[in-house]
Design a protein around this motif. Structure first.
Motif: not given
Length: 181
Positions: A12, A16, A32
């Motif tokens: 993640t 990002n 996601l």
């Protein structure tokens, strides 16, 4: 740095980070749903002991990024992505060297290729240090951009330049290893 197989929880923050992703997909965050349904399954597949994705972490256990070896028709393809905190510390070179050792200790593999964006001079320096040679310049097609499992984007027009393809042959790697390079 200690490479290890990828775990879903590690993706993640890296994917990002707009600065990390700027040379990958123009800086877009990975939704996601894309991470869960597309990228994570790709990372979790282990097609062979010498192919797949490895997460890189520092000896104390913190996340540094990932490296990959993917099967190609004429060899393997090297990939990597590092967290900003790992930039400029030699970790790209160290991790790529580890995977090149895995690749070239596979008897039937004689060639490793990779690509980088023309403005990504950091990656170009890593590849030069490892003995890779540039072989072509090309523009990604919309189909290739939209099909990427590790660089999802909502816009196929994020690149304003070319990709550079590099190649390292087994004989060059073996010579450099023998000479301590």
């Amino acid at each position: 740095m200690c490479p290890r197989r990828f775990r879903p929880v590690d993706l993640t923050s890296l994917h990002n980070d707009a600065d990390v992703m700027r040379w990958i997909n123009g800086g877009e965050a990975t939704p996601l749903s894309v991470a869960r349904d597309t990228t994570l399954p790709t990372f979790m597949r282990t097609p062979a002991p010498s192919r797949g994705y490895w997460l890189a972490e520092y000896p104390h256990g913190s996340f540094a990024g990932w490296f990959s070896l993917r099967q190609e028709t004429d060899g393997a393809s090297l990939g990597y992505r590092l967290a900003q905190a790992a930039w400029g510390q030699g970790l790209g070179t160290e991790g790529a060297q580890a995977l090149l050792g895995i690749a070239f200790n596979t008897p039937d593999l004689n060639r490793v290729s990779t690509t980088t964006y023309e403005k990504n001079t950091g990656s170009q320096r890593v590849l030069d240090k490892l003995g890779f040679k540039p072989v072509r310049r090309f523009r990604l097609t919309v189909d290739v951009i939209e099909a990427s499992e590790t660089a999802p984007t909502t816009s196929a027009e994020v690149w304003d330049g070319d990709e550079l393809e590099y190649v390292l042959e087994r004989r060059t790697w073996a010579r450099d290893v023998a000479n301590g390079i």
